[in-house]
Design a protein around this motif. Structure first.
Motif, mmCIF file in Angstrom:
data_model
loop_
_atom_site.group_PDB
_atom_site.id
_atom_site.type_symbol
_atom_site.label_atom_id
_atom_site.label_comp_id
_atom_site.label_asym_id
_atom_site.label_seq_id
_atom_site.Cartn_x
_atom_site.Cartn_y
_atom_site.Cartn_z
ATOM 1 N N SER A 44 56.940 41.404 65.147
ATOM 2 C CA SER A 44 56.767 42.789 64.677
ATOM 3 C C SER A 44 57.795 43.076 63.590
ATOM 4 O O SER A 44 58.775 43.782 63.824
ATOM 5 C CB SER A 44 56.978 43.767 65.834
ATOM 6 O OG SER A 44 56.338 43.316 67.000
ATOM 7 N N TYR A 75 57.670 45.026 61.175
ATOM 8 C CA TYR A 75 57.774 46.462 60.885
ATOM 9 C C TYR A 75 58.825 47.149 61.749
ATOM 10 O O TYR A 75 59.443 48.120 61.328
ATOM 11 C CB TYR A 75 56.407 47.154 61.062
ATOM 12 C CG TYR A 75 55.831 47.031 62.462
ATOM 13 C CD1 TYR A 75 56.232 47.871 63.478
ATOM 14 C CD2 TYR A 75 54.895 46.066 62.765
ATOM 15 C CE1 TYR A 75 55.722 47.744 64.763
ATOM 16 C CE2 TYR A 75 54.376 45.925 64.033
ATOM 17 C CZ TYR A 75 54.798 46.761 65.034
ATOM 18 O OH TYR A 75 54.315 46.634 66.311
ATOM 19 N N ASN A 81 51.601 54.317 65.894
ATOM 20 C CA ASN A 81 52.755 53.568 66.418
ATOM 21 C C ASN A 81 53.731 53.241 65.294
ATOM 22 O O ASN A 81 54.948 53.351 65.455
ATOM 23 C CB ASN A 81 52.279 52.280 67.097
ATOM 24 C CG ASN A 81 53.419 51.417 67.585
ATOM 25 O OD1 ASN A 81 54.292 51.869 68.306
ATOM 26 N ND2 ASN A 81 53.446 50.158 67.162
ATOM 27 N N GLN A 111 57.131 52.715 66.903
ATOM 28 C CA GLN A 111 57.351 51.345 66.444
ATOM 29 C C GLN A 111 57.581 50.388 67.618
ATOM 30 O O GLN A 111 58.543 49.617 67.636
ATOM 31 C CB GLN A 111 58.511 51.289 65.454
ATOM 32 C CG GLN A 111 58.242 52.077 64.189
ATOM 33 C CD GLN A 111 58.942 51.530 62.960
ATOM 34 O OE1 GLN A 111 59.938 50.865 63.071
ATOM 35 N NE2 GLN A 111 58.402 51.808 61.798
ATOM 36 N N LEU A 112 56.710 50.496 68.605
ATOM 37 C CA LEU A 112 56.764 49.540 69.722
ATOM 38 C C LEU A 112 56.538 48.145 69.172
ATOM 39 O O LEU A 112 55.803 47.975 68.209
ATOM 40 C CB LEU A 112 55.647 49.836 70.739
ATOM 41 C CG LEU A 112 55.740 51.095 71.579
ATOM 42 C CD1 LEU A 112 54.499 51.211 72.459
ATOM 43 C CD2 LEU A 112 56.986 51.092 72.435
ATOM 44 N N HIS A 113 57.144 47.163 69.827
ATOM 45 C CA HIS A 113 56.887 45.790 69.415
ATOM 46 C C HIS A 113 55.411 45.482 69.622
ATOM 47 O O HIS A 113 54.780 46.012 70.546
ATOM 48 C CB HIS A 113 57.751 44.821 70.211
ATOM 49 C CG HIS A 113 59.190 44.975 69.881
ATOM 50 N ND1 HIS A 113 60.173 44.934 70.825
ATOM 51 C CD2 HIS A 113 59.808 45.204 68.709
ATOM 52 C CE1 HIS A 113 61.333 45.121 70.242
ATOM 53 N NE2 HIS A 113 61.143 45.279 68.965
#
Lengths: 313, 161
Positions: free
Chosen positions: A94, A96, B44, B49-51
């Motif tokens: 991730s 981001y 999100n 911004q959860l993984h």
């Protein structure tokens, strides 16, 4: 994310068997360098090979590179693809969610491990926005040493003093800060840890009684937010810069004490780096080196530069 | 004997008709589920911004079986290191559906939030046209196939009898 889960399987086994590893330097297409108990060396199939005059690798362009053929065959190198995979895994797939940290050149991982980044950047408005290609990763492992601040504590408490820990990189600043915090914690003082790179609290996993922790948050924002909402009596933060003067001044004017650290070799250098205004806010200076091993306390100084405690030879 | 054969013919043809309709329904369900997933992913990116894996698992838990299966497959892909492209290979999808879904899931997590957001929005717009087509096909042909299957089954059953 645990760094061991991101390393290639062969490297994972080797690294997890190294006791007291401090750093791992991964450069695309180059031998892997490890720093173990403060000593640098190469990683080979058989384990850690400390640098010495015989095994220093020659670059490909030097004519006598064949002299080191044996060593060259034994050392482990890492590919560009493996570096990319490590980074992607460290970001928990991730990117981001880590863009702020990536633009600051590091990723904070579990247990206080910091993954430093280097490579071809994308630059915008005078700031690094990201990386087109990562060519080096520096894995820095955090270690906690119990009671390493015992000698300096009498000089920084009763009353609590604004204290700056000064040393060149890799001399135990963060470890000392963590232990100083640990010694004070639980005494009823409200402590805020502004842990920008998640190193003081080892990724938020190091439990310190009675502390509020702002994790992975810029120092200025954490300090200002903390003053507004948490009423700290002591703020602990790592690696201050001259640009932090406003928030630290505001905090000290509000009666908040500071424990902080700075990359410098001595008081003069520290003063030059921080500027007069910020430097004058501190009342105690602890200078560290690695002269007798990581974390050697060279001295404790007061605000006038008088020495309060000096290391014995 | 003829009665049993007639019943079997009727049942098989009805089943085939209903199965064809179900495939169309699954396609619509999957595409609309992914569209909702994409919208949630944009939100999100803007706030929590959860993984990626955590986010996908949360979404999988609150979804229909067909979407859940896709998201579970994607989690397996993430667990294996997310190397190479993510392949979506369900029989009820058209090849163009498989292609855009594969591309969308492969790029997830591999960029900053601004880039991810833009690409997700573009994907959503593209997915919408696929979803509209799938819905139209389901509405026009879905029930027809089911009814046709049943009718053919009955006719064959009667003929056998």
């Amino acid at each position: 994310m645990n760094i061991y889960n991101c390393l290639p399987a062969s490297l994972k086994t080797l690294v997890s068997n190294l006791q007291g590893i401090n750093e791992l330097r991964l450069r695309a297409g180059q031998p892997i360098v490890a720093i173990v108990k403060g000593e640098a060396g190469f990683l080979t199939d058989k384990g850690f090979l400390q640098y010495n005059s015989q095994n220093i690798l020659q670059s490909n362009s030097t004519p006598d590179r064949n002299n080191n053929k044996l060593i060259r065959q034994e050392v482990i190198t890492i590919s560009q693809q493996a570096l990319d995979n490590i980074l992607f895994c460290a970001c928990e797939q991730s990117i981001y969610a880590y863009e702020e940290q990536i633009s600051n050149g590091y990723i904070a991982l579990e247990n206080g491990v910091r993954l430093g980044l280097c490579g071809e950047t994308t630059f915008f408005d005078g700031e690094i926005r990201g990386y087109k290609k990562i060519t080096s990763l520096n894995v820095r492992f955090a270690n906690h040493i119990d009671c390493c601040s015992k000698k300096v504590m009498p000089f920084v408490v009763k009353p609590l003093r604004n204290t700056l820990v000064i040393s060149p990189p890799f001399c135990g600043k963060t470890t000392l800060l963590r232990d100083m915090t640990l010694q004070i914690a639980g005494s009823g003082i409200n402590i805020l840890i502004a842990d920008e790179r998640a190193e003081i609290t080892m990724g938020g996993n190091f439990y310190i009684l009675g502390c509020d922790v702002m994790l992975n948050c810029g120092k200025n924002a954490a300090i200002l937010q903390g003053i507004r909402s948490l009423s700290p009596q002591l703020i602990v933060t790592d690696e201050v810069f001259a640009s932090d003067v406003e928030s630290i001044s505001l905090a000290t004017q509000s009666g908040v004490c500071f424990f902080a650290s700075l990359h410098a070799e001595n008081l003069q250098q520290a003063k030059g780096r921080l500027g007069e205004k910020l430097f004058c806010l501190f009342e105690r200076f602890i200078v560290l080196s690695n002269r007798n091993g990581v974390g050697t306390i060279e001295g404790v100084f007061d605000e006038k530069g008088n020495i309060l405690f000096e290391a014995k030879e | 004997m003829n009665i049993i054969a007639g019943i079997i013919f009727a049942a098989v043809c009805t089943y085939v008709g209903i199965a064809l309709r179900e495939q169309m329904r699954h396609r619509t369900q999957l595409l609309s589920g992914v569209q909702i997933f994409a919208a949630s992913f944009v939100s999100n990116l803007s706030f929590l911004q959860l993984h990626l894996k955590q986010f996908v698992e949360t979404q999988a838990n609150n979804n229909t079986a067909v979407v859940k299966r896709l998201l579970k497959d994607f989690c397996t892909y993430l667990d294996s290191g997310a190397e190479g492209a993510f392949e979506v290979d369900y029989v009820f999808l058209e090849s163009s559906d498989k292609q855009i879904l594969g591309q969308f899931f492969t790029f997830l997590g591999k960029g900053n939030s601004v880039g991810q957001m833009q690409q997700t929005k573009e994907f959503s717009a593209l997915l919408k046209s696929h979803l509209d087509t799938a819905t139209q096909i389901l509405n026009t042909k879905g029930n027809l196939y089911a009814k046709l299957g049943m009718a053919v089954g009955l006719v064959l059953g009667i003929v056998v009898l």
